[in-house]
Design an enzyme around this catalytic site. Sequence first.
Site, PDB file in Angstrom:
ATOM      1  N   ILE A  14       0.871  -1.183   0.000  1.00 28.99           N
ATOM      2  CA  ILE A  14       0.000   0.000   0.000  1.00 28.99           C
ATOM      3  C   ILE A  14       0.906   1.231   0.000  1.00 28.99           C
ATOM      4  O   ILE A  14       1.261   1.766   1.038  1.00 28.99           O
ATOM      5  CB  ILE A  14      -0.958   0.004   1.207  1.00 28.99           C
ATOM      6  N   HIS A  15       1.332   1.636  -1.188  1.00 29.11           N
ATOM      7  CA  HIS A  15       2.167   2.831  -1.341  1.00 29.11           C
ATOM      8  C   HIS A  15       1.269   4.022  -1.684  1.00 29.11           C
ATOM      9  O   HIS A  15       0.052   3.944  -1.520  1.00 29.11           O
ATOM     10  CB  HIS A  15       3.255   2.598  -2.399  1.00 29.11           C
ATOM     11  N   ALA A  16       1.834   5.097  -2.148  1.00 33.29           N
ATOM     12  CA  ALA A  16       1.111   6.365  -2.317  1.00 33.29           C
ATOM     13  C   ALA A  16      -0.171   6.275  -3.157  1.00 33.29           C
ATOM     14  O   ALA A  16      -1.220   6.741  -2.727  1.00 33.29           O
ATOM     15  CB  ALA A  16       2.037   7.426  -2.897  1.00 33.29           C
TER      16      ALA A  16
END
Length: 88
Positions: A14-16
């Site tokens: 769950i990155h940007a």
Amino acid sequence: MASKEFHIVAETGIHARPATLLVQTASKFTSEITLEYKGKSVNLKSIMGVMSLGVGQGADVTISAEGADADDAIATIAETMTKEGLAE
């Protein structure tokens, strides 16, 4: 209260971009929605909170919602996570 567990399959976790998508989806609901990972719980409507967890590929997370539209919130978030290839 409604909740659902997810296994993160996205290579980057769950990155940007997916965090932003989850926050935008959660913000459509009036319920209080939380993301829990490794015993820490954050407001899913807070991009800083979500990013602070550092959820990576292979992680197991729980999303919970409490309020009038809790069931709809969990169903919509689950659909978004699956559709985006983020979790199963």
